[in-house]
Design a protein around this motif. Structure first.
Motif, PDB file in Angstrom:
ATOM      1  N   LEU A  21     -29.656 135.670  40.158  1.00  0.00           N
ATOM      2  CA  LEU A  21     -30.850 136.502  39.998  1.00  0.00           C
ATOM      3  C   LEU A  21     -30.548 137.672  39.076  1.00  0.00           C
ATOM      4  O   LEU A  21     -29.562 138.380  39.250  1.00  0.00           O
ATOM      5  N   VAL A  22     -31.429 137.847  38.075  1.00  0.00           N
ATOM      6  CA  VAL A  22     -31.294 138.959  37.125  1.00  0.00           C
ATOM      7  C   VAL A  22     -32.506 139.860  37.275  1.00  0.00           C
ATOM      8  O   VAL A  22     -33.658 139.402  37.202  1.00  0.00           O
ATOM      9  N   THR A  23     -32.236 141.139  37.487  1.00  0.00           N
ATOM     10  CA  THR A  23     -33.343 142.089  37.661  1.00  0.00           C
ATOM     11  C   THR A  23     -33.862 142.515  36.303  1.00  0.00           C
ATOM     12  O   THR A  23     -33.102 142.628  35.329  1.00  0.00           O
ATOM     13  N   PRO A  24     -35.159 142.768  36.190  1.00  0.00           N
ATOM     14  CA  PRO A  24     -35.708 143.273  34.914  1.00  0.00           C
ATOM     15  C   PRO A  24     -35.165 144.658  34.607  1.00  0.00           C
ATOM     16  O   PRO A  24     -34.773 145.410  35.487  1.00  0.00           O
ATOM     17  N   GLN A  25     -35.198 144.997  33.374  1.00  0.00           N
ATOM     18  CA  GLN A  25     -34.738 146.304  32.935  1.00  0.00           C
ATOM     19  C   GLN A  25     -35.790 147.350  33.255  1.00  0.00           C
ATOM     20  O   GLN A  25     -36.983 147.078  33.301  1.00  0.00           O
ATOM     21  N   GLY A  26     -35.337 148.592  33.479  1.00  0.00           N
ATOM     22  CA  GLY A  26     -36.259 149.711  33.612  1.00  0.00           C
ATOM     23  C   GLY A  26     -36.886 149.880  34.977  1.00  0.00           C
ATOM     24  O   GLY A  26     -37.858 150.627  35.115  1.00  0.00           O
ATOM     25  N   ARG A  27     -36.367 149.240  35.974  1.00  0.00           N
ATOM     26  CA  ARG A  27     -36.955 149.355  37.307  1.00  0.00           C
ATOM     27  C   ARG A  27     -36.516 150.650  37.981  1.00  0.00           C
ATOM     28  O   ARG A  27     -35.478 151.233  37.655  1.00  0.00           O
ATOM     29  N   THR A  28     -37.308 151.072  38.947  1.00  0.00           N
ATOM     30  CA  THR A  28     -36.976 152.293  39.682  1.00  0.00           C
ATOM     31  C   THR A  28     -35.851 152.018  40.674  1.00  0.00           C
ATOM     32  O   THR A  28     -35.513 150.875  40.979  1.00  0.00           O
ATOM     33  N   ALA A  29     -35.331 153.126  41.214  1.00  0.00           N
ATOM     34  CA  ALA A  29     -34.262 153.001  42.214  1.00  0.00           C
ATOM     35  C   ALA A  29     -34.752 152.228  43.431  1.00  0.00           C
ATOM     36  O   ALA A  29     -34.041 151.371  43.969  1.00  0.00           O
ATOM     37  N   ARG A  30     -35.981 152.497  43.894  1.00  0.00           N
ATOM     38  CA  ARG A  30     -36.484 151.792  45.069  1.00  0.00           C
ATOM     39  C   ARG A  30     -36.742 150.326  44.754  1.00  0.00           C
ATOM     40  O   ARG A  30     -36.463 149.461  45.601  1.00  0.00           O
ATOM     41  N   GLU A  31     -37.259 150.056  43.562  1.00  0.00           N
ATOM     42  CA  GLU A  31     -37.521 148.657  43.220  1.00  0.00           C
ATOM     43  C   GLU A  31     -36.227 147.857  43.164  1.00  0.00           C
ATOM     44  O   GLU A  31     -36.151 146.742  43.682  1.00  0.00           O
TER      45      GLU A  31
END
Length: 877
Positions: A634-644
């Motif tokens: 799983l790769v998270t999108p760039q620019g997400r918030t700390a909570r996301e």
């Protein structure tokens, strides 16, 4: 000779003198001397006639008399008892043939020679005294002599004198003789008279008690007396009476049937001035026992005895088995009073008096240790006393499981089985009880003062809740979770760090694992312990690298582990690890940007001052916004918030297939057995994975752990050693004990290697994979059970059963003494501590140790110690 017959003529012829001769009488001896009462034969020689017969007289009196003595026809003279005056008497013989022919002799009579044959008494007391002398040769003028000095003498008879004297020295001995005066003065043999000290009398015991229905022996001692006989009096009445009691000639006192003074209120007893609490106290129930000397009626002694209520005897209970709740019981026996009380397990019951042999007791029947309670009857003052004990079986009217099975289950699902908990589980069964526990009120942890730092009050409250909280299962699960999601007082030891963290675990114990994982991750205590708080993205310019501790441990210890697992928890052969170091780094980046919650009244800022009430706060400008490669690609999108990023990372962990078997194994180990089978782990993991429900539902997981068939298997390799916190709490609780909030029971666990809330590291107190050396058995708790710790555990059981752990740790040992008296103590302990598994060999060994003691206190404590420290109790089988 007209009228004279032939025979008469012949007699006259015989008596006539011989023609041509003079009749001459000669008496011999001419003189004689003899003592009074003695005899002497005189002989009369007659010549000049054929008639030799003579007539004897004494002092002119034919045959004599008592004054001058007597003489018979044969000339035997018997002197009078005492010498006459004058003491020379004339013995005369006259010829019957010639009245003028006579002769005399003189007999000198002397007083008799006295002889002493007896003296009564042979001993007298100093002072004036009188004795009786017996013997012979006594005359009215006899004089007794005391050490050769004349004494007052009373003549009684020729064989008895009475002598009076006055002695001033004792002890002493005097010689007594009898002297007869002249003529023929003589002194008797002597008798020795003992002069004793003054006569005394004593009575023991001087003070005593005696119960109605029993007897009391009194002993009278008469000193310095020959006659030691006495008379007995009770309250002034010789021999006593029915009101005050009676006493035998041997001093055996039998009290009356009713305590004197019991007819009305007893006045306050009085004691002598300066008396101690143990001094005899005189009251209306006091009886005076008096003894009087028969030899000297002026001599007496008095004792006092307090008559006490009878000692009741308990012979039967009907019924012998009582359901819990309001109930009645007929008590039969002896010695019951209208004021008697009935106690069951030490608690008072209402009593209806029926007769001296029957009482009707009623009250609330409560659960008892091992399902057995003792019943005793108490009689009140004076002399408050309990009867022997009898045992009654108690338990719920409706029982769906045995007490032994319930006790075993509660060692897994609660902090041990108090009598009340065992009874409730018997009544409801496992499934219903678990549902009750899911909905029980949550035990509280009160707020701590702001200036407090010590965690001791929290430890004390934890133990207090284990005894008093209704949410037993929640507490056990929360404690299990605290050993998975470990924080430790070694780093976060302030009560303000540990208190909110424990509250969070208690609240989440029956929730969803994902929610719990999120709350753990965002808890500032965990942030402080594993260095996630104030973690920033990497910055080479500022020489900042984020701390990887939390990311590493959340994967390794809180969720997935180091090996790829099958659904049953066994490692997949040849499979690569579920993650690598790069994965840890990626999760570390996902967890950046969190600081302490803002303290009320403060202004939020990055790097808030430490504060632990509430979740950590996100600061997105301090969060790494790059993409992260997590588990399973799983790769998270760039620019997400700390909570996301946080939510996505935790969801990524939550969905990993390892989590179910990983959490399942650890919860099973903490609750039911150290070495579960793969099938057991697999069934619990399936519940975690959803199995028709919601993934991560901890209620379903806990339910499966406790109700799984393997959790109910006893024997073999199943079971677990009770870790110190559980061991100390459960032993006390199973015995019906409790604690106050001031108790230091947690210190006992510390001594055994488990300081509450102070695990040595994030790896907990022991490893879930620890095996007993030299065996294939997985047994995590044994990792901290060294030989010295084993002794500490045994010493704890010893001190607990001796009442040596302080007043805040409360265990009433008197009921166990009564159970020992009835002979059922071992069976009670078998049910309460060994779940009914006590072997015959163990039972005999402990019974031998009990028999070696002579008192119930020691017998019961020996049994409690030996069972409580036994391996059969410490290891849940």
């Amino acid at each position: 000779m007209q009228g004279v017959t032939g025979c008469s003529v012949l007699l006259l012829a015989l008596a006539a003198p011989v023609l041509g001769q003079t009749v001459v009488v000669s008496v011999t001896p001419e003189t004689a001397t003899l003592r009074g009462g003695a005899s002497r034969t005189f002989y009369a020689s007659v010549s000049g006639t054929t008639n030799r017969a003579v007539a004897w007289s004494v002092n002119g009196v034919a045959g004599g008399n008592a004054t001058v003595g007597t003489i018979d026809s044969n000339g035997v003279y018997r002197a009078p008892a005492m010498a006459p005056t004058p003491n020379i008497v004339v013995v005369r013989a006259v010829s019957l043939a010639a009245a003028t022919a006579a002769d005399t002799a003189n007999a000198t009579v002397l007083n008799p020679e006295p002889v002493l044959t007896g003296m009564t008494p042979s001993a007298v007391n100093v002072g004036a005294w009188t004795v009786t002398l017996t013997g012979r040769g006594f005359i009215p003028t006899s004089v007794a002599r005391i050490n050769d000095a004349p004494a007052q003498t009373t003549y009684v008879s020729a064989t008895e004198l009475r002598v009076s004297g006055n002695s001033t020295q004792s002890p002493d001995k005097v010689c007594i003789t009898v002297a007869n005066p002249n003529p023929g003065a003589a002194v008797s043999n002597y008798k020795e008279l003992n002069i004793m000290p003054p006569m005394s009398i004593s009575l023991r015991p001087e003070t005593s008690t005696v119960r109605v229905g029993e007897t009391r022996q009194f002993y009278a001692s008469v000193q310095n007396a020959v006659n030691r006989t006495v008379k007995w009096y009770v309250n002034g009445v010789e021999g006593g009476n029915v009101q005050a009691g009676t006493i035998s000639a041997a001093g055996l006192y039998t009290p009356p049937a009713v305590v004197p003074g019991a007819g009305g209120p007893l006045p306050a007893p009085t004691a002598a001035a300066g008396s101690s609490p143990t001094t005899f106290v005189r009251g209306p129930n006091t009886i005076d026992i008096k003894v009087v000397s028969v030899a000297n009626p002026q001599l007496s002694a008095t004792a006092m005895t307090n008559v006490l209520n009878p000692r009741p005897e308990l012979t039967g209970l009907v019924p012998a088995t009582l359901p819990l709740g309001q109930g009645k019981m007929l008590v039969t026996g002896n010695g019951f009073l209208p004021t008697s009380r009935v106690r069951m397990g030490g608690r008072e019951f209402a009593v209806q008096y029926i007769s001296p042999n029957q009482l009707l007791a009623s009250g609330n029947i409560e659960a008892a240790v091992g399902g057995m309670a003792t019943v005793t009857v108490w009689n009140p003052d004076p002399g408050a006393v309990a009867s022997n004990a009898r045992v009654v079986q108690v338990g719920p009217a409706r029982q769906v499981m045995t007490a032994e099975a319930a006790s075993r289950f509660l060692r897994m699902a609660a902090w041990g089985g108090s009598p009340k908990l065992v009874a409730r589980l018997q009544e409801t069964g496992k499934e219903a009880w678990i549902e009750e526990q899911f909905n029980a009120p949550v035990s509280t942890y009160p707020d701590a003062p702001e200036d407090m730092s010590s965690s001791t009050p929290l430890q004390q409250r934890f133990v207090y809740n284990a005894f008093h909280g209704e949410d037993q299962l929640r507490q056990r699960v929360a404690f299990a979770l605290s050993q998975i999601f470990v924080v430790s007082g070694t780093k976060t030891g302030s009560i303000h760090q540990l208190l909110p963290y424990m509250r969070m675990l208690h609240q989440g114990a029956f929730g969803n694992y994902l929610d719990l994982l999120r709350n753990v991750t965002l808890h500032p205590t965990m942030g402080r312990f594993l260095d996630m708080v104030n973690n920033e993205p990497p910055d080479t310019r500022r020489n900042i690298l984020p701390n990887e501790n939390y990311a590493r441990e959340v994967l390794q210890l809180f969720s997935i582990g180091l090996a790829t697992l099958n659904p049953d928890g066994t490692p997949v052969p040849g499979a690569p690890p579920p993650y690598d170091e790069e994965t840890v780094k990626q999760f570390t980046l996902a967890f950046t940007g969190w600081t302490y919650p803002t303290k009320p009244g403060a202004t939020p800022r990055w790097r808030n001052p430490s504060y632990y009430y509430g979740p950590m706060e996100a600061w997105d400008d301090r969060h790494d916004k790059s993409t992260k490669r997590l588990l399973n690609g799983l790769v998270t999108p760039q620019g997400r918030t700390a909570r996301e990023d946080m939510d996505l990372a935790l969801q990524n962990i939550f969905q990993h297939p390892n989590v179910g078997p990983f959490i399942a194994l650890r919860l099973i180990q903490r609750l039911t057995t150290s070495s579960p089978s793969p099938a057991y782990v697999g069934r619990v993991a399936a519940r975690f994975n959803g199995n028709g429900g919601v993934r991560g539902d901890l209620r379903a997981v806990v339910r499966q752990i406790l109700l799984d068939p393997e959790a109910g298997i006893s024997g073999g390799n199943q079971g677990k050693l009770s870790e110190p916190v559980l061991f100390t709490i459960a032993l006390l609780k199973n015995l019906g004990g409790t604690v106050t909030e001031a108790s230091r029971l947690h210190d006992q666990a510390t001594n055994m290697g488990q300081r509450l809330f102070y695990a040595p590291s994030v790896f907990n107190y022991f490893s879930p994979g620890y095996r007993i050396p030299g065996t294939p058995f997985v047994a995590p708790e044994f990792q901290i059970t060294t030989p010295s710790v084993a002794m500490v555990r045994a010493n704890f059981a010893y001190n607990l059963t001796r009442g040596a752990l302080g007043s805040a740790i409360q265990l009433d040992l008197t009921e166990f003494e009564r159970l020992a008296e009835t002979g059922v103590l071992l069976e009670v302990l078998n049910r309460a501590l060994l779940d009914g598994t006590m072997s015959a060999q163990v039972r005999q060994t402990i019974q031998t140790a009990m028999d070696a003691a002579t008192d119930l206190r020691t017998k019961s404590r020996n049994a409690l110690f030996l069972v409580g420290s036994s391996s059969q109790h410490q290891v849940l089988h």
